[in-house]
Write a protein that holds these residues in place. Structure first.
Motif, PDB file in Angstrom:
ATOM      1  N   MET A   1       0.812  -1.113  -0.032  1.00  0.00           N
ATOM      2  CA  MET A   1       0.194   0.112   0.015  1.00  0.00           C
ATOM      3  C   MET A   1       0.738   1.286   0.049  1.00  0.00           C
ATOM      4  O   MET A   1       0.550   2.144  -0.783  1.00  0.00           O
ATOM      5  N   LEU A   2       1.990   1.070   0.782  1.00  0.00           N
ATOM      6  CA  LEU A   2       2.839   2.482   0.974  1.00  0.00           C
ATOM      7  C   LEU A   2       3.483   2.703  -0.507  1.00  0.00           C
ATOM      8  O   LEU A   2       3.714   3.770  -0.855  1.00  0.00           O
ATOM      9  N   TRP A   3       3.882   1.710  -1.175  1.00  0.00           N
ATOM     10  CA  TRP A   3       4.556   1.794  -2.546  1.00  0.00           C
ATOM     11  C   TRP A   3       3.703   2.365  -3.380  1.00  0.00           C
ATOM     12  O   TRP A   3       3.762   3.357  -4.065  1.00  0.00           O
ATOM     13  N   HIS A   4       2.311   2.212  -3.483  1.00  0.00           N
ATOM     14  CA  HIS A   4       1.154   2.638  -4.494  1.00  0.00           C
ATOM     15  C   HIS A   4       0.833   3.830  -4.048  1.00  0.00           C
ATOM     16  O   HIS A   4       0.823   4.973  -4.565  1.00  0.00           O
ATOM     17  N   THR A   5       1.114   4.305  -2.544  1.00  0.00           N
ATOM     18  CA  THR A   5       0.523   5.697  -2.150  1.00  0.00           C
ATOM     19  C   THR A   5       1.728   6.827  -2.335  1.00  0.00           C
ATOM     20  O   THR A   5       1.628   7.961  -2.725  1.00  0.00           O
ATOM     21  N   LYS A   6       3.029   6.275  -2.500  1.00  0.00           N
ATOM     22  CA  LYS A   6       4.275   7.110  -2.460  1.00  0.00           C
ATOM     23  C   LYS A   6       4.733   7.102  -3.826  1.00  0.00           C
ATOM     24  O   LYS A   6       5.208   7.982  -4.366  1.00  0.00           O
ATOM     25  N   TRP A   7       5.002   5.725  -4.657  1.00  0.00           N
ATOM     26  CA  TRP A   7       5.516   5.616  -5.744  1.00  0.00           C
ATOM     27  C   TRP A   7       4.662   5.179  -6.885  1.00  0.00           C
ATOM     28  O   TRP A   7       5.315   5.113  -7.906  1.00  0.00           O
ATOM     29  N   GLY A   8       3.383   4.940  -6.707  1.00  0.00           N
ATOM     30  CA  GLY A   8       2.639   4.334  -7.635  1.00  0.00           C
ATOM     31  C   GLY A   8       2.448   5.393  -8.616  1.00  0.00           C
ATOM     32  O   GLY A   8       2.986   6.767  -8.729  1.00  0.00           O
ATOM     33  N   PRO A   9       1.729   5.166  -9.842  1.00  0.00           N
ATOM     34  CA  PRO A   9       1.261   6.058 -10.837  1.00  0.00           C
ATOM     35  C   PRO A   9       0.502   7.322 -10.206  1.00  0.00           C
ATOM     36  O   PRO A   9      -0.208   7.393  -9.544  1.00  0.00           O
ATOM     37  N   ALA A  10       0.768   8.655 -10.687  1.00  0.00           N
ATOM     38  CA  ALA A  10       0.226   9.681 -10.363  1.00  0.00           C
ATOM     39  C   ALA A  10      -1.317   9.659 -10.551  1.00  0.00           C
ATOM     40  O   ALA A  10      -1.927   8.811 -11.365  1.00  0.00           O
ATOM     41  N   GLY A  11      -2.057  10.562  -9.727  1.00  0.00           N
ATOM     42  CA  GLY A  11      -3.411  10.657  -9.984  1.00  0.00           C
ATOM     43  C   GLY A  11      -4.306   9.931  -8.608  1.00  0.00           C
ATOM     44  O   GLY A  11      -3.470   9.326  -7.799  1.00  0.00           O
ATOM     45  N   ASP A  12      -5.353   9.784  -8.883  1.00  0.00           N
ATOM     46  CA  ASP A  12      -6.150   9.251  -7.607  1.00  0.00           C
ATOM     47  C   ASP A  12      -5.932   7.840  -7.659  1.00  0.00           C
ATOM     48  O   ASP A  12      -5.767   7.010  -8.354  1.00  0.00           O
ATOM     49  N   LEU A  13      -5.814   7.310  -6.311  1.00  0.00           N
ATOM     50  CA  LEU A  13      -5.683   5.888  -6.150  1.00  0.00           C
ATOM     51  C   LEU A  13      -7.067   5.132  -6.394  1.00  0.00           C
ATOM     52  O   LEU A  13      -7.989   5.458  -5.947  1.00  0.00           O
ATOM     53  N   PRO A  14      -6.951   4.031  -7.099  1.00  0.00           N
ATOM     54  CA  PRO A  14      -8.242   3.287  -7.554  1.00  0.00           C
ATOM     55  C   PRO A  14      -8.852   2.821  -6.301  1.00  0.00           C
ATOM     56  O   PRO A  14      -8.357   2.254  -5.306  1.00  0.00           O
ATOM     57  N   SER A  15     -10.156   2.667  -6.377  1.00  0.00           N
ATOM     58  CA  SER A  15     -10.995   2.469  -5.171  1.00  0.00           C
ATOM     59  C   SER A  15     -10.972   1.010  -4.842  1.00  0.00           C
ATOM     60  O   SER A  15     -11.257   0.655  -3.850  1.00  0.00           O
ATOM     61  N   ASP A  16     -10.479   0.163  -5.799  1.00  0.00           N
ATOM     62  CA  ASP A  16     -10.243  -1.322  -5.601  1.00  0.00           C
ATOM     63  C   ASP A  16      -8.957  -1.654  -5.090  1.00  0.00           C
ATOM     64  O   ASP A  16      -8.560  -2.878  -5.177  1.00  0.00           O
ATOM     65  N   LEU A  17      -7.928  -0.726  -4.780  1.00  0.00           N
ATOM     66  CA  LEU A  17      -6.594  -0.931  -4.615  1.00  0.00           C
ATOM     67  C   LEU A  17      -6.412  -1.955  -3.443  1.00  0.00           C
ATOM     68  O   LEU A  17      -5.634  -2.836  -3.407  1.00  0.00           O
ATOM     69  N   ALA A  18      -6.910  -1.530  -2.330  1.00  0.00           N
ATOM     70  CA  ALA A  18      -6.985  -2.604  -1.174  1.00  0.00           C
ATOM     71  C   ALA A  18      -7.355  -3.877  -1.512  1.00  0.00           C
ATOM     72  O   ALA A  18      -6.663  -4.834  -1.045  1.00  0.00           O
TER      73      ALA A  18
END
Length: 200
Positions: A170-187
């Protein structure tokens, strides 16, 4: 709105103004979010931005460090209620809370700036971790331990490693993932990917 250590009684005397406390907390977060590091941040600057006197701040917090710990702690939402029905569902709930917190760009910026000075202010970061981060890690641990006990997860799993895998993804996606809103189904996607290796 005052955040106090467990078991600490509020001192007697003049009643506290929730409006003033909120203004002080918000001013602290705004200044950090604008790029002011912990070392640069001063009670004078916070008081000026909040529109209060320094004595108003010192009546509530004995030091800048105490104020910053309380301010950073407000960025963490309460832990979500867990159903206890399914390890998968509870893990998704906990990780989705991380996604929602990280979705606030201003809060993410504040945390990044504050954490960059963790080495210079170890006591501040230790107190913040104990208050705001450890409860989340403990919640993940308890769900994983329950999953091992019920057979939903492999019996040979290292609990701390599982916590690191889930929270790290989760930290990878929030800090270094693609720019833009995090997908609602990420978790849900992170949990399902992890469970391929964690499940029996």
């Amino acid at each position: 709105m005052t955040i106090q250590e467990s078991g600490t009684a509020r001192p007697a005397g003049r009643p506290r103004s929730e409006k003033a406390e909120k203004a002080i907390i918000e001013a602290t977060l705004d200044l950090i979010g604008d790029g002011m590091g912990v070392s640069e941040l001063s009670i004078e600057a916070i008081a000026s931005k909040a529109g209060v006197g320094k004595t108003t701040i010192y009546r509530r917090w004995s030091s800048k460090e105490d104020l910053i710990v309380d301010a950073l702690s407000t960025l963490k939402a309460p832990l979500p209620p867990l159903t206890g029905v399914s390890v998968r569902d509870d893990l998704i709930s906990l990780l989705d809370a991380m996604r929602k917190e990280a979705g606030n760009r201003r809060n993410r910026c504040v945390m990044n700036i504050a954490m960059n000075e963790a080495d210079r202010y170890p006591r501040l970061m230790e107190r913040f971790m104990k208050r705001a981060v450890e409860p989340r890690k403990e919640a993940l641990r308890s769900v994983i331990e329950r999953g091992i006990a019920t057979g939903e997860l492999r019996a040979d799993l290292g609990v701390d490693m599982c916590v690191a895998v889930l929270s790290g993804a989760m930290l990878w996606h929030t800090k270094w993932g693609p720019a833009g809103d995090l997908p609602s189904d990420l978790a849900e996607r992170v949990v399902d990917a992890a469970l391929e290796g964690l499940a029996p």
